[in-house]
Design an enzyme around this catalytic site. Structure first.
Site, PDB file in Angstrom:
ATOM      1  N   CYS A  60       0.839  -1.204   0.000  1.00  0.00           N
ATOM      2  CA  CYS A  60       0.000   0.000   0.000  1.00  0.00           C
ATOM      3  C   CYS A  60       0.878   1.259   0.000  1.00  0.00           C
ATOM      4  CB  CYS A  60      -0.969  -0.039   1.174  1.00  0.00           C
ATOM      5  SG  CYS A  60      -2.368   1.098   0.991  1.00  0.00           S
ATOM      6  N   HIS A 105      -3.440  -5.598   1.082  1.00  0.00           N
ATOM      7  CA  HIS A 105      -3.239  -5.916   2.490  1.00  0.00           C
ATOM      8  C   HIS A 105      -3.647  -7.379   2.693  1.00  0.00           C
ATOM      9  CE1 HIS A 105      -2.389  -1.881   3.925  1.00  0.00           C
ATOM     10  NE2 HIS A 105      -3.428  -1.423   3.245  1.00  0.00           N
TER      11      HIS A 105
END
Length: 514
Positions: free
Chosen positions: A336, A435
């Site tokens: 991310c 994630h």
């Protein structure tokens, strides 16, 4: 109208163990056959959970929903506060960004709106479930905030719920913190506290018993349990929990994994699957002196990518990461915000996260990122090809920004007609928006074996089944807590408050019909 029995868990301070006790009760009540839901009206956390409909809630409530064997919804955490810079946070309402607000403005301008949102969300859960486990935040004795608080005693009163106060004995002064909390809250709120739980106890409980007797005699509030410290781990939501992670290297473990501890680190539980691997040691680093020469370096998520990128430069970690990429031994993995930092630049032309409009990245992958106001929140899946093997992976995405390739390169994940992430030609620099990428057992095993190969070690294939292990952790936690609390007393009080709630509801209905 159907109503649920409820219990609220509050604490003497942050990280007292409210989330853990709440998670345990969710599994305990589910095991007893009750349709159970968690609820936290307002959550301040940078660890998030994505619901099936692509909405964002606090990670603890997602975990508690899993423990309760129910599907997480935004009603379980209608307001999520995500700090983004000093005195400012992104306010997430029912899983979608509402606006960025200063702390004072939020407290002054959002209170009534927030209270309405909370009442409506709880009302829906109250009609759908048989039991609701409510979690507070911080302490109910924060007297400077209590006139407009939205998460502790106001919620207990609104939902007509009994309260259990949790204290952490590991920090010391547990009796002082419990007594002080009880003395500082309003008398009517004190009457709502049905008992206390002392958490994280180590040692011989018989040595504690004189203190327990004194506490009950002095306060009139019973001790409902002394819960011993346990190594059973469930996902943390609060960065306070980072203190539990190692910062030192373990020479007895074959694989050394370093994780950059950004000031605005988010979703740090991405690294947890490695904690279960016997040959891996995970440590957090925040300075160039700590970094050394890890086998795997992880750049985790960030709530403010540019400011955390500047932190890398100011701390000297930026230059050290560049050094590591030249040694041919260290794998570098960005997730991310960490993925965004691996590119040429990160741009924030609208000042959404930072006052800095553009910052040079590590320039280790041929990408650049522009921060956008639209937030991506979704559950994702795809495949990864490594060494002739196909790995099916699942994860979730929470990011503000669009990442673009500067030149053709190899994507990490194939998602039908789209892709995610990048993997370098030597396969040692990797970035992704996924994630939970390491929760995927076969891919995690393949990555560790790649590292072992570079180190000249034999491959290992007897890896942990992480998702099964997490489910077993809920069972172990429930049994552990159940063994050390007075569950029958708690249930009796829940029924008493439930009966009172029903009576109040009937009286309100009768008054309205007159």
């Amino acid at each position: 109208m159907r109503r649920a029995q409820s219990i609220m868990i509050q604490g003497t301070h942050s990280d007292a163990g409210k989330s853990v006790i709440s998670t345990a009760l969710c599994r305990i009540f589910s095991d007893m056959g009750y349709k159970t839901a968690p609820f936290k009206s307002q959550n301040m956390a940078l660890n998030s959970y994505i619901t099936l409909d692509g909405k964002e809630i606090g990670r603890a409530q997602g975990v508690q929903a899993e423990a309760a064997r129910t599907i997480a919804t935004t009603d379980m955490n209608p307001i999520l506060i995500k700090p983004s810079r000093d005195y400012e946070a992104q306010i997430v309402v029912h899983g979608k960004p509402y606006k960025n607000m200063q702390a004072g403005a939020y407290r002054q301008d959002f209170f009534q709106q927030g209270l309405t949102l909370i009442k409506e969300a709880y009302e829906r859960l109250d009609q759908q479930f048989e039991r609701i486990v409510i979690e507070g935040a911080g302490s109910p004795a924060e007297i400077n905030l209590n006139d407009r608080e939205l998460v502790n005693m106001r919620v207990a009163n609104m939902t007509e719920s009994p309260v259990i106060l949790v204290g952490d004995i590991e920090r010391g002064g547990v009796f002082a913190s419990l007594v002080g909390t009880l003395q500082l809250i309003e008398a009517s709120d004190r009457d709502r506290v049905i008992g206390v739980i002392i958490n994280k106890f180590r040692g011989d409980v018989s040595l504690l018993e004189p203190g327990l007797d004194w506490f009950t005699e002095y306060t009139g509030v019973p001790v409902l349990g002394v819960v011993p410290y346990t190594n059973v781990k469930v996902d943390a939501e609060d960065s306070v929990a980072l203190k539990l992670y190692s910062t030192e290297r373990d020479s007895e473990k074959e694989i050394d994994i370093a994780v950059i501890q950004f000031p605005k680190i988010s979703n740090f539980t991405d690294i947890d699957p490695f904690l279960s691997e016997e040959d891996c040691h995970v440590r957090l680093v925040s300075s160039k002196e700590q970094l050394q020469d890890p086998d795997l370096l992880i750049l985790p998520g960030s709530k403010n990518t540019i400011e955390d990128l500047i932190f890398l430069k100011q701390s000297g970690l930026y230059d050290e990461i560049q050094r590591l990429t030249k040694n041919g031994k260290t794998f570098v993995y960005g997730i991310c915000g960490g993925y965004q930092m691996l590119g040429a630049t990160v741009e924030d032309p609208e000042g959404i996260e930072s006052k800095v409009s553009i910052e040079a990245g590590l320039n280790l992958l041929p990408i650049y990122t522009i921060i956008t106001s639209e937030k991506t929140t979704t559950l994702s899946k795809g495949t990864i090809q490594t060494n002739g093997q196909t790995h099916y992976v699942e994860g979730y995405e929470i990011h503000m920004g669009v990442t673009t390739f500067l030149k053709p390169c190899t994507p990490l994940i194939t998602q039908g007609t789209t892709t995610d992430g990048v993997i370098s030609e030597n396969q040692q620099i990797i970035g992704t928006y996924f994630h939970g990428i390491f929760d995927n057992d076969s891919y995690r095993a393949a990555l560790i074996n790649q590292i072992r190969k570079v180190k000249g070690l034999e491959e290992k294939h007897d890896r942990v089944a992480f998702r099964s292990q997490r489910e077993e952790a809920y069972n172990q936690l429930a049994e552990h807590v159940k063994e050390h609390i007075n569950l029958s007393f708690i249930e009796e009080k829940m029924r008493e408050y439930y009966d009172k709630k029903i009576r109040l509801g009937m009286e309100t209905t009768m008054e309205g019909s007159q």
